[in-house]
Design a protein around this motif. Structure first.
Motif, PDB file in Angstrom:
ATOM      1  N   CYS A  12      -4.203   2.037  -8.783  1.00 54.56           N
ATOM      2  CA  CYS A  12      -4.213   1.628  -7.370  1.00 54.56           C
ATOM      3  C   CYS A  12      -2.795   1.418  -6.861  1.00 54.56           C
ATOM      4  O   CYS A  12      -2.506   1.708  -5.699  1.00 54.56           O
ATOM      5  N   ARG A  15      -1.560   4.593  -5.783  1.00 55.20           N
ATOM      6  CA  ARG A  15      -2.247   5.070  -4.582  1.00 55.20           C
ATOM      7  C   ARG A  15      -1.935   4.206  -3.362  1.00 55.20           C
ATOM      8  O   ARG A  15      -2.574   4.336  -2.321  1.00 55.20           O
ATOM      9  N   THR A  49     -10.125   6.186  -9.881  1.00 57.19           N
ATOM     10  CA  THR A  49     -10.040   7.434  -9.110  1.00 57.19           C
ATOM     11  C   THR A  49     -10.419   7.211  -7.655  1.00 57.19           C
ATOM     12  O   THR A  49     -10.307   8.117  -6.837  1.00 57.19           O
ATOM     13  N   ASN A  63     -11.225   3.610  -1.819  1.00 65.59           N
ATOM     14  CA  ASN A  63     -10.440   4.567  -1.027  1.00 65.59           C
ATOM     15  C   ASN A  63      -9.772   3.922   0.192  1.00 65.59           C
ATOM     16  O   ASN A  63      -9.729   4.520   1.272  1.00 65.59           O
ATOM     17  N   THR A  65      -6.731   2.842   2.364  1.00 62.27           N
ATOM     18  CA  THR A  65      -5.316   3.170   2.594  1.00 62.27           C
ATOM     19  C   THR A  65      -4.796   2.170   3.617  1.00 62.27           C
ATOM     20  O   THR A  65      -5.591   1.493   4.284  1.00 62.27           O
TER      21      THR A  65
END
Ligand code: FES
Length: 80
Positions: A12, A15, A49, A63, A65
């Motif tokens: 993470c 990401r 992932t 997911n 952002t």
């Protein structure tokens, strides 16, 4: 009190967890909700992932952002 945890595990992190954390912090400051939000970093949530992974109370959101933080904050934190 809303419990917000942001995964700061290595996947993470790569990401963009830091940007997500900063974006939440900025909004918490802006809307002066420090006393209503318990913000913490968490270890790997096992969904590497699908990072960045955050958890708001018992709801896991994947997911994430930094661009999605505003909408999540408005709906799940201020909207409560
Ligand atoms: S590092 Fe965030 S879910 Fe694994």
């Amino acid at each position: 009190m809303v419990k917000l945890s942001i995964c700061i595990g290595s996947a993470c992190h790569l990401r963009g967890a830091h940007g997500v954390l900063s974006a939440f912090n900025a909004l918490i400051d802006k809307y002066q909700v420090q006393s209503n939000v318990d913000l913490e970093g968490s270890f790997c949530q096992g969904k590497c992932t699908e990072g960045v992974v955050i958890k708001i109370d018992d709801e896991v959101i994947t997911n994430v952002t930094k661009d999605k933080v505003y909408d999540i904050f408005m709906e799940k934190i201020l909207g409560r």
